[in-house]
Motif scaffolding. Sequence first.
Motif, PDB file in Angstrom:
ATOM      1  N   VAL A  92       0.643  -1.808   0.184  1.00  0.00           N
ATOM      2  CA  VAL A  92       0.281   0.070  -0.107  1.00  0.00           C
ATOM      3  C   VAL A  92       0.576   0.386  -0.311  1.00  0.00           C
ATOM      4  O   VAL A  92       0.620   2.139  -0.098  1.00  0.00           O
ATOM      5  CB  VAL A  92      -1.520  -0.127   1.041  1.00  0.00           C
ATOM      6  N   LYS A  93       1.640   1.364   1.075  1.00  0.00           N
ATOM      7  CA  LYS A  93       3.080   2.401   0.478  1.00  0.00           C
ATOM      8  C   LYS A  93       3.737   2.852  -0.222  1.00  0.00           C
ATOM      9  O   LYS A  93       3.941   3.739  -1.309  1.00  0.00           O
ATOM     10  CB  LYS A  93       3.739   2.331   1.635  1.00  0.00           C
ATOM     11  N   ASN A  94       4.329   1.580  -1.338  1.00  0.00           N
ATOM     12  CA  ASN A  94       4.454   1.910  -2.426  1.00  0.00           C
ATOM     13  C   ASN A  94       3.336   2.379  -3.476  1.00  0.00           C
ATOM     14  O   ASN A  94       3.673   3.104  -4.562  1.00  0.00           O
ATOM     15  CB  ASN A  94       5.422   0.179  -3.278  1.00  0.00           C
ATOM     16  N   TRP A  95       2.205   1.440  -3.343  1.00  0.00           N
ATOM     17  CA  TRP A  95       1.732   2.127  -4.499  1.00  0.00           C
ATOM     18  C   TRP A  95       0.712   3.781  -3.875  1.00  0.00           C
ATOM     19  O   TRP A  95       1.074   4.581  -5.321  1.00  0.00           O
ATOM     20  CB  TRP A  95      -0.017   1.534  -4.148  1.00  0.00           C
ATOM     21  N   LEU A  96       0.465   4.480  -2.643  1.00  0.00           N
ATOM     22  CA  LEU A  96       0.811   5.984  -2.452  1.00  0.00           C
ATOM     23  C   LEU A  96       1.782   6.253  -3.047  1.00  0.00           C
ATOM     24  O   LEU A  96       1.665   7.481  -3.271  1.00  0.00           O
ATOM     25  CB  LEU A  96       0.186   5.899  -1.277  1.00  0.00           C
ATOM     26  N   THR A  97       2.950   6.294  -2.694  1.00  0.00           N
ATOM     27  CA  THR A  97       4.194   6.758  -3.145  1.00  0.00           C
ATOM     28  C   THR A  97       4.599   6.420  -4.360  1.00  0.00           C
ATOM     29  O   THR A  97       5.601   7.095  -4.728  1.00  0.00           O
ATOM     30  CB  THR A  97       5.120   6.620  -2.259  1.00  0.00           C
ATOM     31  N   ARG A  98       3.638   6.060  -5.626  1.00  0.00           N
ATOM     32  CA  ARG A  98       4.007   5.473  -6.388  1.00  0.00           C
ATOM     33  C   ARG A  98       4.795   6.942  -7.411  1.00  0.00           C
ATOM     34  O   ARG A  98       5.391   6.682  -8.374  1.00  0.00           O
ATOM     35  CB  ARG A  98       3.169   5.037  -7.505  1.00  0.00           C
ATOM     36  N   ALA A  99       3.480   8.228  -7.412  1.00  0.00           N
ATOM     37  CA  ALA A  99       3.850   9.380  -8.541  1.00  0.00           C
ATOM     38  C   ALA A  99       5.323   9.690  -7.747  1.00  0.00           C
ATOM     39  O   ALA A  99       6.156  10.728  -8.475  1.00  0.00           O
ATOM     40  CB  ALA A  99       2.684  10.411  -8.136  1.00  0.00           C
ATOM     41  N   THR A 100       6.147   9.785  -6.893  1.00  0.00           N
ATOM     42  CA  THR A 100       7.020  10.525  -6.437  1.00  0.00           C
ATOM     43  C   THR A 100       8.533   9.592  -6.386  1.00  0.00           C
ATOM     44  O   THR A 100       9.503   9.458  -5.534  1.00  0.00           O
ATOM     45  CB  THR A 100       6.880  11.148  -5.369  1.00  0.00           C
ATOM     46  N   ALA A 101       8.316   7.813  -6.703  1.00  0.00           N
ATOM     47  CA  ALA A 101       9.201   6.942  -6.286  1.00  0.00           C
ATOM     48  C   ALA A 101      10.254   7.027  -7.118  1.00  0.00           C
ATOM     49  O   ALA A 101      10.191   7.525  -8.409  1.00  0.00           O
ATOM     50  CB  ALA A 101       8.471   6.179  -6.607  1.00  0.00           C
TER      51      ALA A 101
END
Length: 210
Positions: A92-101
């Motif tokens: 979930v964390k990776n999905w929520l921060t995907r735009a800035t990953a």
Amino acid sequence: MDGLDILPLAITMMAGPQIMSAIIFVTTPRPVRVSLAFLLGVATAVSAGVAIMLGLGNWLGSSIDLGDPDDKGSVGHIIEYVLVGLLIVLAVKNWLTRATAEPPKWLGTLMTADPRRALKTGLLLILLMPSDIVVMATVGVHLAHADANYAQALPFIGLTVLVAALPLLGLLLFRRRAMSAMPKFRDWMNSHSWLVNIIVCGVFILLLLL
């Protein structure tokens, strides 16, 4: 652990910065020497990590009854469910921060790595990467839960090293095509690191639940 279990686990061990590092190493000026040093580091780290986790699993089993492996409510399975919860949080964390990953900045420095740096990278990526620690912990708990010995983990260790060696094998077998394809694959993984992490978490969750 049967073949259906160890193949996805071995792939999970190398997914992310681990396989990206292996790809980068085959695009360096001395790809074979550097890649072999990296593989030595991976093999050493996985072997030591599984041994440590199996020891901890046996210690835990001697202190707490892990229960029957066929009992879904046993302590051993409850530990695995806790790991599933942690992986869901990570996905979930990776999905929520995907735009800035973004991929780790240190990956870019591996282009000039020598064999010593590659060896160190292989060791640290396995021993310090949270996802790999979770995988090795799961293997250790699984073996302890089944009263198995270290030899039962050798197929998993060997397959993990084989997955790590795929970029080098591709270079040796398909030199021209590999030299053209590896940089493109490396760039794709760099720009989609968040997706790779989510896939890794998803595969691992399925392995724990099935």
